[in-house]
Design an enzyme around this catalytic site. Structure first.
Site, PDB file in Angstrom:
ATOM      1  CE  LYS A  33      -3.470   2.315   2.673  1.00  0.00           C
ATOM      2  NZ  LYS A  33      -4.593   1.275   4.294  1.00  0.00           N
ATOM      3  CB  SER A  61      -7.858   3.422   2.825  1.00  0.00           C
ATOM      4  OG  SER A  61      -7.018   2.639   3.474  1.00  0.00           O
ATOM      5  CB  SER A  84      -8.033   0.608   5.821  1.00  0.00           C
ATOM      6  OG  SER A  84      -8.924   2.315   5.968  1.00  0.00           O
TER       7      SER A  84
END
Length: 595
Positions: free
Chosen positions: A214, A286, A310
């Site tokens: 990420k 996210s 997330s």
């Protein structure tokens, strides 16, 4: 002249203002020996305020003052309270570096609470599965199988890396999950891994395995953009601790994966990341890129992060397995901070055991993240699950967002020899805890809020960070402290529940449990348990009446995940139960059509 505090607090607003003015005009006037300092005697600073200013501000914090109280507050605001903002407004501004954490620390373990587990042990499954004959089948194979083939040299890291690179080139345009492709870096790491393994230097189950990060996890000399326009060209000079540990394990970094800007939902500066199972909808966020890339077979595993859902949400929507570790287990050094007391880094993969293999490589303090504490990791893939007590909330299983898949998982608990146990929570306003998230995140991004770089973000809707960060500057500090006290009450309630059971089974997106367990730091494991049909795309964003959601003429079949909540630092138990459920449902192997 200076007054004692008792005398000072009994004076009228007029006297206070006169005193403050005199002090401001004659700063060198000697004070009466032994007189204590008094609140509200600083030089007047900041803009003029009136009773009308307070009357309007009262609406924001829902606090009603009397006319007399309002006059007194307005009368000495500029000498009592406005000076407290000097750190931000000057003249003596203090810049706070990104790496500085708050002085107050969150410890998930309450006083007197036993620390689990009692030992360090990691026993994985044995596997002698044959190497698949197609690149696609290899790409979708779980890490625990890929690692065996690489270890026995039936598969090279270079070949596996090239398989993923080819898939990224062909399939990423469909889902938009890659921010930075690290092709040359990956091929160099893969070549080095193959050479080491050939020479007999096998580092362990992640050696030679391609992964994606990420894009809030720092990678030395490789852009780490946080998915946000103001940081598009940000290139760190050092690796995050998790990056360092995966490098040490011999893993191959193949891509930096998308995240919703500054870790919110699934829209970033390059557009929206889509769900491979239903490309008309976002992948959720996210950890949008990790969820989509892992589901699409573009990486073997990925590292995501969670502050308030997330990892759980994209894992559920994209049909992957996400492990959110206990708060304080995995160091966040070198990862973007959204909320110091909530942020967690964790693995996203295609099987339960894969997430534990990754967790085993990244767990433990690094001497830099002040919230990361010593802990043990106990996991035995073959350990029995019989008689494990699995808590559940009966009403939650009867209503949305629970589905027939969740109810089938509850029924499977008994089938597998575990014991379902009804548990309860008080009916409190758990969402009020989000005041802490909003205040901390606004503090983390104070600079780009004040200089209006937030205006550059693609998402500017009311529920996006720009608006929330601005609003959060008007939250009450008193209410922040009260929310923190409520947090302790909630932690005590969770400790009570977890003393009654070994783990919890909950609907993945039940808002109360997402909020509660993120604030109390309990680990969660989200895994695919079946499929549901949807008649319209799902979204993390608040509905926009001007842009109605399209309806599908024929409902679409998509994966659905369940979530297990574990005791603090007891990821091994939820993994054992998750493995049993994964084998029982036998749906983790199915891949998204077209990928």
């Amino acid at each position: 002249m200076s007054k004692s505090r008792r005398e000072f607090l009994t004076q009228s607003t007029l006297t206070l203002l006169a005193s403050a003015s005199a002090l401001a005009q004659t700063p060198s006037t000697p004070a009466t020996p032994g007189a204590p300092p008094a609140f509200g005697t600083s030089p007047a600073v900041g803009p003029e305020v009136t009773t009308s200013t307070f009357a309007e501000a009262e609406k924001l914090i829902q606090l009603a003052l009397t006319e007399k109280d309002r006059a007194q507050a307005a009368g000495n605001w500029r000498v009592a309270m406005a000076p407290l903002y000097e750190r931000r407004t000057g003249p003596r501004k203090v810049a706070i570096p990104d790496a500085v954490a708050p002085y107050s620390l969150i410890n998930s373990i309450l006083p007197g609470q036993p620390t689990l587990p009692g030992k360090d042990e990691f026993l994985r499954t044995k596997s002698d599965a044959p190497l698949p004959t197609t690149d696609e089948a290899i790409a979708f194979s779980p890490v625990h199988q890929l690692s065996r083939w690489i270890e026995t040299r039936k598969l090279t890291s270079t070949r596996l890396t090239e398989i993923y690179l080819a898939r990224i080139e062909r399939l990423n345009p469909k889902i938009n999950c890659i921010i930075t492709l690290t092709r040359n870096h990956a091929l160099a790491q893969a070549k080095a891994a193959d050479a080491e393994i050939t020479a007999g230097h096998y580092r362990g189950p992640l050696h030679g395995i391609p992964w994606g990060a990420k894009d809030l996890l720092d990678t030395a000399n490789i852009a780490t953009t946080w998915g946000a326009e103001p940081f598009q060209h940000r290139v760190p000079t050092a690796d995050a601790t998790v990056t360092e540990r995966l490098n040490a394990a011999g893993a191959v970094l193949i891509a930096k994966l998308s995240l919703g800007a500054l870790a919110l939902n699934d829209i970033w500066f390059g557009g929206q990341t889509m769900n491979p199972w239903l490309t008309e909808e976002g992948s959720s966020g996210s950890s949008a890129g990790p969820g989509a890339a892992t589901a699409a077979g573009l990486v073997a595993f990925s590292i995501g992060s969670e502050t308030g859902g997330s990892i759980v949400s994209p894992s559920m929507r994209c049909g992957v397995t996400g492990l959110r570790p206990t708060y304080g287990r995995v160091p966040r050094t070198g990862a973007m901070t959204l909320c110091w007391s909530l942020d967690k880094l964790g693995p996203m993969a295609r099987s339960v055991e894969d997430t534990m293999l990754v967790l085993n490589a990244i767990t433990g303090p690094d001497g830099h993240d002040v919230a990361c504490v010593p802990s043990k990791l106990d996991f035995d893939a073959q350990a029995p699950i019989k008689n494990l007590k699995v808590g559940y909330f009966p009403q939650w299983m009867k209503e949305a967002p629970a589905t027939d898949v969740d109810r089938a998982a509850l029924a499977a608990i008994t089938t597998l020899g575990m014991t379902p146990v009804e548990v309860t929570l008080p009916d409190w306003s758990f969402d009020n805890l989000d005041l802490i998230l909003f205040a901390e995140s606004a503090a983390a991004f104070e600079e780009i809020t004040l200089n209006h770089q937030l205006d550059l973000l693609k998402a500017q809707v009311p529920d996006a960070w720009p608006n929330t960060f601005r609003q959060s500057h008007f939250l009450s500090a008193v209410d922040y402290v009260q929310a923190d006290r409520l947090r302790r009450m909630v932690a005590v309630e969770m400790a009570r529940i977890m003393s009654e059971v070994d783990l919890l089974l909950v609907p993945s997106l039940r808002d109360e449990i997402l909020t509660i367990t993120n604030f109390t730091g309990h680990p969660s494991l989200t895994l695919r348990a079946g499929f549901v049909e949807v008649s319209e795309p799902r979204s993390d964003w608040a509905p926009d009446p001007t842009k109605p959601t399209p309806k599908f003429s024929t409902p679409r079949r998509v994966p659905h995940g369940i979530t297990l909540i574990g005791r603090l630092f007891d990821e091994g138990t939820i993994a054992r139960a998750g493995l049993a459920l994964e084998r029982h449902f036998n749906v983790a192997h199915e891949t998204p059509p077209g990928f």
